[in-house]
Design an enzyme around this catalytic site. Structure first.
Site, PDB file in Angstrom:
ATOM      1  N   ASP A   1     -22.143 -49.900  30.600  1.00  0.00           N
ATOM      2  CA  ASP A   1     -23.176 -48.862  30.739  1.00  0.00           C
ATOM      3  C   ASP A   1     -23.541 -48.231  29.398  1.00  0.00           C
ATOM      4  OD1 ASP A   1     -23.022 -49.114  33.621  1.00  0.00           O
ATOM      5  OD2 ASP A   1     -21.180 -47.951  33.510  1.00  0.00           O
TER       6      ASP A   1
ATOM      7  N   LYS B   1     -27.098 -51.509  26.881  1.00  0.00           N
ATOM      8  CA  LYS B   1     -27.361 -52.832  26.312  1.00  0.00           C
ATOM      9  C   LYS B   1     -28.727 -53.360  26.719  1.00  0.00           C
ATOM     10  CE  LYS B   1     -23.646 -54.454  28.216  1.00  0.00           C
ATOM     11  NZ  LYS B   1     -23.095 -53.182  28.729  1.00  0.00           N
TER      12      LYS B   1
ATOM     13  N   GLY C   1     -25.718 -54.168  35.922  1.00  0.00           N
ATOM     14  CA  GLY C   1     -27.137 -53.884  36.066  1.00  0.00           C
ATOM     15  C   GLY C   1     -27.718 -53.372  34.782  1.00  0.00           C
ATOM     16  N   HIS C   2     -28.754 -54.026  34.297  1.00  0.00           N
ATOM     17  CA  HIS C   2     -29.450 -53.565  33.102  1.00  0.00           C
ATOM     18  C   HIS C   2     -30.742 -52.872  33.527  1.00  0.00           C
ATOM     19  CE1 HIS C   2     -27.438 -56.554  30.059  1.00  0.00           C
ATOM     20  NE2 HIS C   2     -26.635 -55.605  30.500  1.00  0.00           N
TER      21      HIS C   2
ATOM     22  N   GLN D   1     -21.248 -55.622  31.184  1.00  0.00           N
ATOM     23  CA  GLN D   1     -20.066 -54.770  31.141  1.00  0.00           C
ATOM     24  C   GLN D   1     -19.686 -54.406  29.688  1.00  0.00           C
ATOM     25  OE1 GLN D   1     -19.450 -57.785  33.304  1.00  0.00           O
ATOM     26  NE2 GLN D   1     -19.990 -56.742  35.168  1.00  0.00           N
TER      27      GLN D   1
END
Length: 431
Positions: free
Chosen positions: A13, A16, A40-41, A225
């Site tokens: 988180d 990225k 999740g991005h 991650q």
């Protein structure tokens, strides 16, 4: 030509997705190399927010090739939903623009059922899994019982592998986890249908990367991650089930280590983590609440509130060493505005002894006390600043402290969620 790996330096988180999206404009090929849809991005594109779980964020750019490597575990229903959602909003996701490794393993319904049933059975000792079947899928991969995406394109092979595996999984679900058994025919038919839709995307990604490299393509490897969630090097067992460090890009995409030119570490200006596990700098006070609310610290995949704390320099130094970081990107620097003083953890204390490195014993790690160095904060809103020299003096000093403490230069600074709220000191694809 350049090959750049982007990794998270903390517990994920770190922002990225935004940085990958920023650098995608300069890359030709974008590769996802590990993890599953537990990551999740969050990307802002054309004024809309998109959350991508499997497809590389380069998909928003025309003429870019997006690859999902063999190290990723794929829930085909989630992948197809992502494809359909993007397509419905005018984003092209054509075969050729998106390619999937034939060797990527599939998350099956029994993986998700086992994941959820185990957490329910564990009660207070659960590790905080997202319940998406990631861990059980990787277990089967290592145990040589996995089903790869290429397998479901061969009906006879798929039938044989599923028949053999499901008998064991149903026994485990019913007899040990007290959960319901799953239907062979339902799984078989639904995965065959999904396989038919995904077939045009499936290829040998390692070969595609070799072709691209020989043609002089600029390649961006997109990690999911963070370093402390690495299965080997993180806060085990409160980790993910794959190698999140930079070395994972090589075996997770099928490239040699000598082909990599730069490793960029993404570091939030403070520290967060989701789920269980030790967190030495965690704040349960008004400052922690300030960081959560100002930073919007809620999981993009689960919506869970993130635990927040001061920047942990020991964790960051560990990431420098494990990943061989050549540069740092500091994100969410604007969230620290208004806090004074600021604190950075420079070491730990355990039973009166100073520790400068992370202990391997999880019991010890869970009982560490952070040793802080205080720095003066700033009050100004920095979210509209475009140049490093225009940042408040104490803000620049905070960045300088991070550089000197880690021995790694800060090349990008993010002061807000939008792409234009970024100060780029050096672009790895232009230097």
């Amino acid at each position: 030509m350049a090959s750049v790996i982007i990794v998270g330096t903390q517990w994920g988180d770190e922002g990225k997705g935004k940085i990958v999206d920023l650098l995608t404009a300069y890359a030709d090929v974008i590769v996802r190399f590990q993890g599953g849809n537990n990551a999740g991005h969050t990307i802002m594109f054309d004024g809309h927010k998109f959350i991508l779980h499997l497809i590389p964020s380069g998909i928003f750019h025309e003429s870019k090739k997006c690859l999902i490597g063999n190290g990723v575990v794929i829930d085909p229903s989630v992948l197809l939903q992502e494809i359909d959602n993007l397509t419905s909003k005018g984003v092209s996701v054509e075969p050729g623009k998106l390619l999937i490794s034939e060797r990527a393993h599939l998350i099956m319904p029994y993986h998700k059922a086992i994941d959820l049933a185990r957490e329910a059975k564990a009660g207070k000792t659960k590790i905080g899994t997202t319940g998406r079947g990631i861990g059980p899928c990787y277990e089967d991969k290592i145990g040589r019982r996995g089903i790869k995406i290429g397998d479901i394109l061969d009906q006879d092979l798929f039938r044989a592998k599923l028949s053999e595996t499901l008998e064991e999984k149903n026994f485990y679900l019913e007899k040990y986890l007290s959960a319901e058994a799953l239907s062979f025919e339902e799984i078989f038919e639904s995965y065959l249908r999904m396989g038919e839709r995904l077939a045009p995307y499936v290829t040998n990604v390692a070969v595609e990367l070799e072709k691209a490299r020989k043609q002089g393509a600029r390649i961006l490897f997109e990690g999911a991650q963070g370093t402390q969630l690495d299965i080997d090097h993180g806060t085990y067992p409160f980790v993910t089930s794959s190698n999140t460090v930079a070395g994972g890009a090589c075996h997770g995409a099928g490239v040699g280590p000598t082909t990599i030119d730069e490793v960029m570490g993404i570091c939030k200006a403070y520290t967060t983590r989701v789920g269980g596990g030790p967190f030495p700098t965690e704040l349960s006070d008004d400052i922690g609440l300030h960081l959560r609310e100002r930073g919007g610290e809620y999981g993009s995949t689960t919506g869970r509130p993130r635990r927040c704390g001061w920047l942990d320099g020991v964790i960051l130094k560990e990431a420098v060493r494990l990943n061989g970081l050549s540069s740092l990107t500091i994100t969410k620097l604007d969230v620290l505005s208004g806090l004074d003083p600021l604190k950075v953890c420079v070491a730990y204390e355990y039973e009166g002894e100073r520790l400068d490195n992370i202990p391997g014993n999880i019991k010890v790690f869970s009982n560490l006390k952070p040793i802080y160095e205080e720095l003066p904060g700033w009050q100004e809103d920095i979210s509209a600043i475009k140049r490093l020299e225009d940042l408040p003096e104490n803000c620049k000093n905070y960045l300088k402290f991070i550089e000197e403490f880690t021995g790694v230069p800060v090349n990008i600074v993010s002061v807000g969620p939008s792409r234009n709220q970024t100060i780029v000191l050096r672009n790895p694809f232009e230097s």
